[in-house]
Design an enzyme around this catalytic site. Structure first.
Site, PDB file in Angstrom:
ATOM      1  N   SER A   1      10.009   1.785  12.887  1.00 43.64           N
ATOM      2  CA  SER A   1      10.907   2.678  13.604  1.00 43.64           C
ATOM      3  C   SER A   1      11.256   2.044  14.940  1.00 43.64           C
ATOM      4  O   SER A   1      10.492   1.266  15.502  1.00 43.64           O
ATOM      5  CB  SER A   1      10.243   4.048  13.831  1.00 43.64           C
ATOM      6  OG  SER A   1      11.153   4.948  14.421  1.00 43.64           O
ATOM      7  N   SER A   2      12.436   2.384  15.432  1.00 42.40           N
ATOM      8  CA  SER A   2      12.882   1.812  16.692  1.00 42.40           C
ATOM      9  C   SER A   2      13.827   2.778  17.387  1.00 42.40           C
ATOM     10  O   SER A   2      14.345   3.713  16.782  1.00 42.40           O
ATOM     11  CB  SER A   2      13.587   0.469  16.464  1.00 42.40           C
ATOM     12  OG  SER A   2      14.775   0.649  15.713  1.00 42.40           O
TER      13      SER A   2
END
Length: 329
Positions: A100-101
């Site tokens: 995730s970012s």
């Protein structure tokens, strides 16, 4: 608009305010707000650092973790300035894999502008991929939190997104579930925006849209903007903007595709547009057929490509959905 919590407990509030203002100026200078200046106020108001209490920077051999409660004041300042860089930030890494970012803010701004919500109407929006919650906060600030739903498959991601949103004073609906299935209990939607890469258009999304809704999603290193006619039909073209996102996990996620590219000209392989065509036609054209097409058609830009969904069929195309160049998705 969603209510905003007081930020008096921020780490170094003056530096946070300065860094946020600098980020907004950078986004504006790049032209991302040109199509809808109303998004500037949302970026000015929503504190990104509350959504990235820690993040990872790539370093030789792995990642370096920066966090807001680091006992070293210099590293805390570095974390805070980095939180307002116009750059994507890795926020969840497991066994060396990015899960995730927080997306690059200027790309987020361009995508939000492309949602075309600036005419004063009411829009119900479904976001696929909750991430840190920052994008949902921007949507909630502009449209009202009651009109925003964000969904993610990973309960750890949705729980942290809820915490970040609450800390910033926003409470849109945050749902744990398969993004490919949408979120039927909150439908219908006027806009669907995905912040993860697809390899197909999930049919439940179309069924959960009102007629005339817009679906904006990353596909093949580009952004496709689909107008929904009904539950069975949608069509649209790619935007000029390149886009690289974490793949959607769940029913319509992208599987890694190994392709033999040896022997292709270096000039072609270094072209971002050719790489886009390779990705879009993977599984249909071999790389040499894609190269011949790319050269024959004058190195076509993204905007010449589009996607059509009709019943059980979906295909990408060049120039004309009924033309000679079409590839099943």
């Amino acid at each position: 608009m969603g209510a905003q919590a007081p930020l008096s407990d921020e780490p170094d509030p003056a530096l946070a305010e300065e860094a946020r203002a600098s980020l907004v100026r950078d986004i504006e200078a790049g032209g991302a707000f040109d199509g809808d200046p109303g998004w500037r106020e949302a970026f000015e108001a929503v504190p990104r650092h509350l959504f990235v209490p820690y993040y990872y920077l790539g370093v030789p051999g792995g990642y370096e973790r920066l966090w807001g409660e680091d006992p070293d004041p210099m590293r805390r300042r570095r974390w805070l300035r980095g939180a307002y860089a116009d750059a994507p930030l890795a926020t969840r890494v497991r066994d060396g894999e990015l899960l995730s970012s927080s997306s690059q803010p200027s790309l987020m701004a361009r995508m939000l502008v492309e949602l075309r919500v600036g005419d004063g109407g009411t829009y119900d929006v479904l976001e696929i991929g909750a991430g840190t919650g920052y994008n949902a906060a921007l949507l909630a600030h502009r449209l009202g939190e009651e009109h925003v739903t964000t969904v993610d498959l990973d309960p750890e991601i949705t729980e942290s997104a809820r915490r970040h949103l609450a800390a910033a004073g926003y409470r849109p609906a945050v749902v744990t579930g398969d993004g490919a299935a949408g979120c039927a209990e909150r439908a219908p939607y006027d806009r669907i925006i995905a912040t993860c890469t697809l390899n197909a258009v999930p049919r439940p999304w179309l069924a959960q849209c009102r007629a005339g809704a817009l679906v904006l999603a990353p596909l093949a290193t580009g952004l496709i903007a689909l107008r929904v006619r009904d539950a069975e039909h949608a069509q649209g073209r790619f935007l000029h903007t390149p886009a690289y996102f974490v793949p959607l996990r769940g029913g319509s996620g992208r599987e890694p595709r190994e392709r033999q590219l040896g022997g292709l000209p270096r000039r072609a392989l270094q072209s971002e547009l050719f790489r886009f065509l390779l990705e879009l036609t993977a599984g249909t054209l071999d790389p040499y057929e894609a190269l011949a097409l790319w050269q024959r058609e004058g190195r076509p830009v993204r905007e010449r490509f589009g996607v059509t969904v009709s019943g059980e069929y979906a295909w990408a195309w060049l120039d004309d959905p009924e033309g000679p160049y079409a590839w099943p998705l």
